[in-house]
Design a protein around this motif. Sequence first.
Motif, PDB file in Angstrom:
ATOM      1  N   SER A 103       0.825  -1.211   0.000  1.00 32.06           N
ATOM      2  CA  SER A 103       0.000   0.000   0.000  1.00 32.06           C
ATOM      3  C   SER A 103       0.859   1.261   0.000  1.00 32.06           C
ATOM      4  O   SER A 103       0.559   2.225  -0.712  1.00 32.06           O
ATOM      5  CB  SER A 103      -0.935   0.001   1.215  1.00 32.06           C
ATOM      6  N   ASN A 104       1.912   1.249   0.794  1.00 38.52           N
ATOM      7  CA  ASN A 104       2.803   2.415   0.827  1.00 38.52           C
ATOM      8  C   ASN A 104       3.445   2.667  -0.528  1.00 38.52           C
ATOM      9  O   ASN A 104       3.531   3.806  -0.998  1.00 38.52           O
ATOM     10  CB  ASN A 104       3.887   2.220   1.890  1.00 38.52           C
ATOM     11  N   LEU A 107       0.539   3.984  -2.880  1.00 37.26           N
ATOM     12  CA  LEU A 107      -0.219   5.183  -2.542  1.00 37.26           C
ATOM     13  C   LEU A 107       0.612   6.411  -2.200  1.00 37.26           C
ATOM     14  O   LEU A 107       0.243   7.536  -2.563  1.00 37.26           O
ATOM     15  CB  LEU A 107      -1.160   4.873  -1.366  1.00 37.26           C
ATOM     16  N   ILE A 108       1.712   6.226  -1.497  1.00 34.61           N
ATOM     17  CA  ILE A 108       2.473   7.381  -1.030  1.00 34.61           C
ATOM     18  C   ILE A 108       3.057   8.229  -2.155  1.00 34.61           C
ATOM     19  O   ILE A 108       3.027   9.470  -2.075  1.00 34.61           O
ATOM     20  CB  ILE A 108       3.564   6.946  -0.029  1.00 34.61           C
ATOM     21  N   ASP A 110       1.916   9.139  -4.982  1.00 33.28           N
ATOM     22  CA  ASP A 110       0.915  10.037  -5.563  1.00 33.28           C
ATOM     23  C   ASP A 110       0.135  10.835  -4.519  1.00 33.28           C
ATOM     24  O   ASP A 110      -0.237  11.986  -4.765  1.00 33.28           O
ATOM     25  CB  ASP A 110      -0.081   9.240  -6.413  1.00 33.28           C
ATOM     26  N   LEU A 111      -0.101  10.248  -3.365  1.00 29.84           N
ATOM     27  CA  LEU A 111      -0.984  10.880  -2.377  1.00 29.84           C
ATOM     28  C   LEU A 111      -0.267  11.420  -1.151  1.00 29.84           C
ATOM     29  O   LEU A 111      -0.882  12.095  -0.324  1.00 29.84           O
ATOM     30  CB  LEU A 111      -2.054   9.867  -1.933  1.00 29.84           C
ATOM     31  N   GLY A 115      -1.884   9.065   1.459  1.00 25.29           N
ATOM     32  CA  GLY A 115      -1.644   7.671   1.110  1.00 25.29           C
ATOM     33  C   GLY A 115      -1.174   6.870   2.309  1.00 25.29           C
ATOM     34  O   GLY A 115      -1.580   5.711   2.493  1.00 25.29           O
ATOM     35  N   THR A 119      -3.055   3.745   4.009  1.00 27.19           N
ATOM     36  CA  THR A 119      -2.336   2.502   4.301  1.00 27.19           C
ATOM     37  C   THR A 119      -2.572   2.065   5.741  1.00 27.19           C
ATOM     38  O   THR A 119      -2.808   0.883   6.024  1.00 27.19           O
ATOM     39  CB  THR A 119      -0.835   2.682   4.060  1.00 27.19           C
TER      40      THR A 119
END
Length: 201
Positions: A103-104, A107-108, A110-111, A115, A119
Amino acid sequence: ERDAKGESSRGLLGKILFAVLIVGSISLLFSALWPRPLMQMLTTENYLSTATSPGADTALRLLSVSMFMNGLLTFSFYVLLTKHRWRPLVATLSVGVVISLISNLLLIPDLGFVGAALTSIGTHTALALLLLPQALRAMPARVTRELVLRWAGFTTLLFLFLFFARPLLIGPLMTAAMLGAATAWMAFSAWVLGIHKTLKI
């Protein structure tokens, strides 16, 4: 200790789980409904969200779910440790590590911190849902209909207070005053619902 002596711990575990749910509801509702006023007391406007960018209050609102799930996760963790169920515990936590890493990575970039918060929500929720059934199988807890109704009643009353009080939170001083009022409301709700009697051991 009761379990080691062969005494039934179902009632005690039920009360502990009930207390965990009460604390979790308080954390979730304050963080989800009052994130901006609470963060205004702790930081400057520069760190708060705007119409175009998230801020510290965004993170607090998102992490409200993690706060609730963390209570269930911690309860399950220590129950399994008490019963020396370390193999399934380690296996489940390993699943959490994998979820967190993937998840990191996804997501991180871009978000950013949003993110990271997402997560945290995913990881805490997955671990709580995986560990709680294992914990309750290892050491069953007596969760009666009365306990569920008292938890639901307390949560509903607190939600109503926090929701309808939001227009009054016009500054840090007013927020502090309303925190005092919310504390009094929780104490009153606990008394009306008999929660103080429920938690007697």
